[in-house]
Design a protein around this motif. Structure first.
Motif, PDB file in Angstrom:
ATOM      1  N   VAL A 157      22.374 102.068  64.363  1.00  0.00           N
ATOM      2  CA  VAL A 157      22.830 101.042  65.300  1.00  0.00           C
ATOM      3  C   VAL A 157      23.100 101.727  66.631  1.00  0.00           C
ATOM      4  O   VAL A 157      24.024 102.532  66.746  1.00  0.00           O
ATOM      5  CB  VAL A 157      24.105 100.341  64.790  1.00  0.00           C
ATOM      6  N   GLY A 210      29.807  92.194  73.111  1.00  0.00           N
ATOM      7  CA  GLY A 210      29.163  91.284  72.195  1.00  0.00           C
ATOM      8  C   GLY A 210      28.770  89.963  72.796  1.00  0.00           C
ATOM      9  O   GLY A 210      28.971  89.697  73.984  1.00  0.00           O
ATOM     10  N   THR A 246      27.904  88.407  67.434  1.00  0.00           N
ATOM     11  CA  THR A 246      27.527  89.811  67.248  1.00  0.00           C
ATOM     12  C   THR A 246      28.415  90.652  68.146  1.00  0.00           C
ATOM     13  O   THR A 246      28.485  90.412  69.353  1.00  0.00           O
ATOM     14  CB  THR A 246      26.058  90.056  67.621  1.00  0.00           C
ATOM     15  N   TYR A 288      29.786  94.744  69.026  1.00  0.00           N
ATOM     16  CA  TYR A 288      29.638  96.186  68.863  1.00  0.00           C
ATOM     17  C   TYR A 288      30.956  96.871  69.242  1.00  0.00           C
ATOM     18  O   TYR A 288      31.617  96.473  70.201  1.00  0.00           O
ATOM     19  CB  TYR A 288      28.525  96.722  69.776  1.00  0.00           C
ATOM     20  N   LYS A 311      29.399  97.717  64.139  1.00  0.00           N
ATOM     21  CA  LYS A 311      28.807  96.422  64.479  1.00  0.00           C
ATOM     22  C   LYS A 311      29.246  95.395  63.451  1.00  0.00           C
ATOM     23  O   LYS A 311      29.392  95.712  62.275  1.00  0.00           O
ATOM     24  CB  LYS A 311      27.274  96.527  64.507  1.00  0.00           C
TER      25      LYS A 311
END
Length: 300
Positions: free
Chosen positions: A189, A66, A262, A264, A247
């Motif tokens: 995603v 991220g 952000t 993942y 996510k």
């Protein structure tokens, strides 16, 4: 490297490595064993997120990648694997791309990249050749949570508790406690079909109604967000068909500026193996401070 610079770098790394793990996983003081059975009906967002909270918390490990910006303090990208089955363990490669932390590392002779290794009782950060040149070849600084609690007082104790109990659930808990969560649609995603949920967390309005948190836990959650200067925060999560978090994004305002994260998650259940750095290449943070204090008479 001046005494003040070594100390500042060491303290900055301690905070930054901790924040990286917390940003990746989300601090949590929920010590219950989250295990989910079959998936629940997704028509009710609250029921769906409760299932995700339990299933993700019970998965115990994942690969994490991220980017995070915390106002003027730092912007960074991180990648690695973490296990949260018994405290936090694992390793992350962290690259500071801007902010005060990147400036501090550059002034210290670093390139803005370091490796952080997390253990149940603390963590270690590899500061590279610039640090090794000042410490007799020891490029790793080790931080025990007990030492940080001692050196940092209440703030250090809070870091110890948060780091020792970090899981990817924190964003879910905040959303559930907000009372404001909705299903935002179906999206892919990184090639994985997911369900998107979204909500806005108003710190003043957090409640235990939907979150399965007691009043004390809600109060602690409010304090964590309030201490960072966050009054409102927009959280979006994307969940796969197995009720696992894929996510998470968080947007808000902190005392130091905008929070923008952000992260993942993938390969849940991955085996995470992490070794302590060689003792010959490691210096404890308390020892580093003592050495620098001892040298302060000759350093300016």
């Amino acid at each position: 490297m001046k005494t003040s610079t070594v100390r500042r770098v060491g303290l900055s790394v301690a905070v930054a490595a901790a924040l990286t793990s917390v940003a990746a996983c989300g601090g949590s003081d929920d010590k219950s064993e989250g295990r989910a059975g079959s998936a629940v009906t997704k028509a009710d967002p609250v029921a769906a997120l409760l299932a995700v909270q339990k299933k993700t918390g019970g998965a115990n490990s994942a690969k994490v990648e991220g980017t995070t910006t915390m106002g003027t303090a730092m912007s960074m990208k991180q990648a690695g694997a973490l296990d949260w089955s018994d405290g936090v363990s694992g390793s992350m490669k962290i690259t500071y791309t801007g902010g005060a932390m990147a400036d501090t590392m550059k002034k210290a002779g670093g390139d803005g990249t370091m490796e952080a290794r997390y253990f149940k009782d603390g963590y270690a950060a590899n500061m590279g050749s610039a640090m090794a040149a000042q410490t007799g070849g020891k490029s790793w600084i080790s931080y025990s949570y007990a030492d940080l609690a001692e050196l940092g007082g209440a703030a250090g104790a809070a870091m110890q508790d948060q780091m020792s109990n970090a899981t990817p659930e924190q964003g879910l808990k905040s959303l559930l406690a907000s009372g404001d969560v909705k299903k935002a649609g179906q999206e892919d995603v990184r090639g994985v079909p997911t369900t998107h949920y979204s909500g806005t967390v108003d710190v003043a309005e957090l409640t235990a109604k939907n979150s399965e948190l007691d009043a004390g836990q809600v109060a602690e959650l409010k304090k964590q967000l309030g201490d960072a200067g966050i009054t409102t925060e927009k959280i979006d999560i994307w969940v796969d068909k197995n009720d696992l978090l894929v996510k998470k994004t968080e947007r808000g305002q902190m005392k130091t500026g905008e929070l923008n994260s952000t992260v993942y998650y993938s390969d849940y259940g991955t085996k995470v193996s992490v070794e302590r750095p060689p003792a010959s290449e490691t210096i404890g943070f308390k020892e580093l401070l003592k050495q620098q204090q001892g040298a302060s008479g000759s350093a300016s």
